[in-house]
Design a protein around this motif. Structure first.
Motif, PDB file in Angstrom:
ATOM      1  N   THR A   8     -81.013 -22.014  76.907  1.00 23.35           N
ATOM      2  CA  THR A   8     -80.867 -22.834  78.214  1.00 23.35           C
ATOM      3  C   THR A   8     -82.224 -23.361  78.523  1.00 23.35           C
ATOM      4  N   LEU A   9     -82.131 -24.880  78.755  1.00 27.11           N
ATOM      5  CA  LEU A   9     -83.123 -25.403  79.128  1.00 27.11           C
ATOM      6  C   LEU A   9     -83.432 -25.534  80.478  1.00 27.11           C
ATOM      7  N   PHE A  10     -84.340 -25.021  81.496  1.00 26.08           N
ATOM      8  CA  PHE A  10     -84.628 -25.210  82.804  1.00 26.08           C
ATOM      9  C   PHE A  10     -85.736 -26.300  82.930  1.00 26.08           C
ATOM     10  N   ILE A  54     -84.873 -20.832  77.512  1.00 30.57           N
ATOM     11  CA  ILE A  54     -84.586 -19.202  77.371  1.00 30.57           C
ATOM     12  C   ILE A  54     -83.329 -19.053  76.457  1.00 30.57           C
ATOM     13  N   GLY A  55     -83.659 -18.141  75.568  1.00 30.94           N
ATOM     14  CA  GLY A  55     -82.597 -17.602  74.560  1.00 30.94           C
ATOM     15  C   GLY A  55     -81.327 -16.955  75.459  1.00 30.94           C
ATOM     16  N   GLU A  56     -80.125 -17.359  75.011  1.00 29.92           N
ATOM     17  CA  GLU A  56     -79.150 -16.748  75.650  1.00 29.92           C
ATOM     18  C   GLU A  56     -78.897 -15.170  75.841  1.00 29.92           C
ATOM     19  N   ARG A  57     -79.798 -14.342  74.939  1.00 34.22           N
ATOM     20  CA  ARG A  57     -79.894 -13.058  75.017  1.00 34.22           C
ATOM     21  C   ARG A  57     -80.837 -12.451  76.141  1.00 34.22           C
ATOM     22  N   ALA A  58     -81.808 -13.375  76.454  1.00 35.53           N
ATOM     23  CA  ALA A  58     -82.910 -12.860  77.376  1.00 35.53           C
ATOM     24  C   ALA A  58     -82.313 -12.428  78.732  1.00 35.53           C
ATOM     25  N   LYS A  59     -83.019 -11.373  79.086  1.00 32.12           N
ATOM     26  CA  LYS A  59     -82.335 -10.787  80.571  1.00 32.12           C
ATOM     27  C   LYS A  59     -82.898 -11.585  81.759  1.00 32.12           C
ATOM     28  N   ILE A  60     -83.894 -12.351  81.452  1.00 30.67           N
ATOM     29  CA  ILE A  60     -84.257 -13.251  82.500  1.00 30.67           C
ATOM     30  C   ILE A  60     -83.591 -14.646  82.641  1.00 30.67           C
ATOM     31  N   LEU A  61     -82.624 -14.814  81.969  1.00 31.87           N
ATOM     32  CA  LEU A  61     -81.849 -15.959  81.993  1.00 31.87           C
ATOM     33  C   LEU A  61     -81.004 -16.054  83.283  1.00 31.87           C
ATOM     34  N   ASN A  62     -80.143 -14.991  83.435  1.00 29.05           N
ATOM     35  CA  ASN A  62     -79.478 -14.971  84.685  1.00 29.05           C
ATOM     36  C   ASN A  62     -80.115 -14.885  86.027  1.00 29.05           C
ATOM     37  N   LYS A  63     -81.476 -14.457  85.642  1.00 31.46           N
ATOM     38  CA  LYS A  63     -82.217 -14.058  87.131  1.00 31.46           C
ATOM     39  C   LYS A  63     -82.805 -15.410  87.329  1.00 31.46           C
ATOM     40  N   ILE A  64     -83.072 -16.199  86.615  1.00 30.33           N
ATOM     41  CA  ILE A  64     -83.519 -17.760  86.813  1.00 30.33           C
ATOM     42  C   ILE A  64     -82.451 -18.473  87.440  1.00 30.33           C
ATOM     43  N   LYS A  65     -81.330 -18.198  86.781  1.00 33.51           N
ATOM     44  CA  LYS A  65     -80.197 -19.087  87.329  1.00 33.51           C
ATOM     45  C   LYS A  65     -79.981 -18.817  88.894  1.00 33.51           C
ATOM     46  N   GLU A  66     -79.790 -17.315  89.017  1.00 42.27           N
ATOM     47  CA  GLU A  66     -79.837 -17.010  90.559  1.00 42.27           C
ATOM     48  C   GLU A  66     -80.725 -17.424  91.432  1.00 42.27           C
ATOM     49  N   SER A  67     -81.945 -17.103  90.962  1.00 39.30           N
ATOM     50  CA  SER A  67     -83.280 -17.403  92.086  1.00 39.30           C
ATOM     51  C   SER A  67     -83.384 -18.622  92.353  1.00 39.30           C
ATOM     52  N   LYS A  68     -83.084 -19.398  91.094  1.00 46.70           N
ATOM     53  CA  LYS A  68     -83.543 -20.765  91.234  1.00 46.70           C
ATOM     54  C   LYS A  68     -85.103 -21.116  91.347  1.00 46.70           C
ATOM     55  N   ILE A  69     -85.859 -20.271  90.948  1.00 43.55           N
ATOM     56  CA  ILE A  69     -87.200 -20.290  90.840  1.00 43.55           C
ATOM     57  C   ILE A  69     -87.960 -19.761  89.515  1.00 43.55           C
TER      58      ILE A  69
END
Ligand code: FAD
Length: 154
Positions: A124-126, A50-65
């Motif tokens: 960021t690689l998840f 996921i690219g560093e500017r994508a809004k979904i990035l922090n959402k996945i970091k927080e939700s962990k799913i």
């Protein structure tokens, strides 16, 4: 080597198209992605980038799913919605798999829990541990050379 040459070279790798989805505080967020692959069979792991500017990035970091929805050939419009290629907002109804948001009609729905996070350059690689899968017998949407295709056309 300039950015355009790098992008052109990477575009020669024909891929499927996925929509990554996550849910945070009751809000579902989706994003189109083709940087997806299977990593391990035992345990069952996948990776998304996921690219560093994508809004979904922090959402996945927080939700962990997250879920990976491998789009079918009749779902190009969904890819365009979740890539921001269709500007006006559209209502998209999500189903559930293992309690996580998934897109009905996808070739495959893969539900994941984040098991590791690696920042590499501007992405960021998840790593996702797969918790459930749902399959449908459909042909996939294909992305090649910056354009959507179908297998029949290829
Ligand atoms: P936003 O820009 O907020 O969301 C994207 C769009 O989805 C918006 O139009 C938004 O309205 C809509 N949306 C989000 N949630 C919902 C919802 N619940 N209901 C309805 N609409 C919703 N980028 C990467 O980082 N990695 C990749 O692997 C990648 N692969 C791509 C492959 C293809 C084929 C394409 C076309 C694009 C790819 N991108 C990738 C780019 C990425 O899809 C876009 O940059 C995207 O707009 C970034 O999304 P965002 O998280 O910033 O969210």
């Amino acid at each position: 080597m300039d950015d355009r040459q790098f992008r052109t070279a990477m575009g020669k790798f024909a891929t499927g198209v996925t929509v990554i989805a996550t849910e945070l505080n009751g809000e579902i967020h989706g994003m189109t992605a083709n940087a997806f692959m299977s990593v391990s069979l035992d345990p069952k792991l996948v990776v998304i980038s996921i690219g560093e500017r994508a809004k979904i990035l922090n959402k996945i970091k927080e939700s962990k799913i997250f879920t990976v929805n491998i789009l079918a050939e009749d779902q190009q419009e969904l890819s365009m919605i979740f890539a921001g290629q269709i500007k006006e907002s559209r209502e998209v109804i999500f189903d559930r798999l293992d309690g996580k948001p998934v897109l009905a009609g996808a070739c495959a729905q893969v539900a994941c829990e984040v098991s590791a996070v690696h920042v590499e350059g501007d992405h960021t690689l998840f790593i996702g541990k797969v918790t459930d899968i749902h399959l449908e017998e459909k042909e996939p949407l294909v992305f090649f050379n910056g354009k959507y295709r179908t297998l029949a056309e290829v």
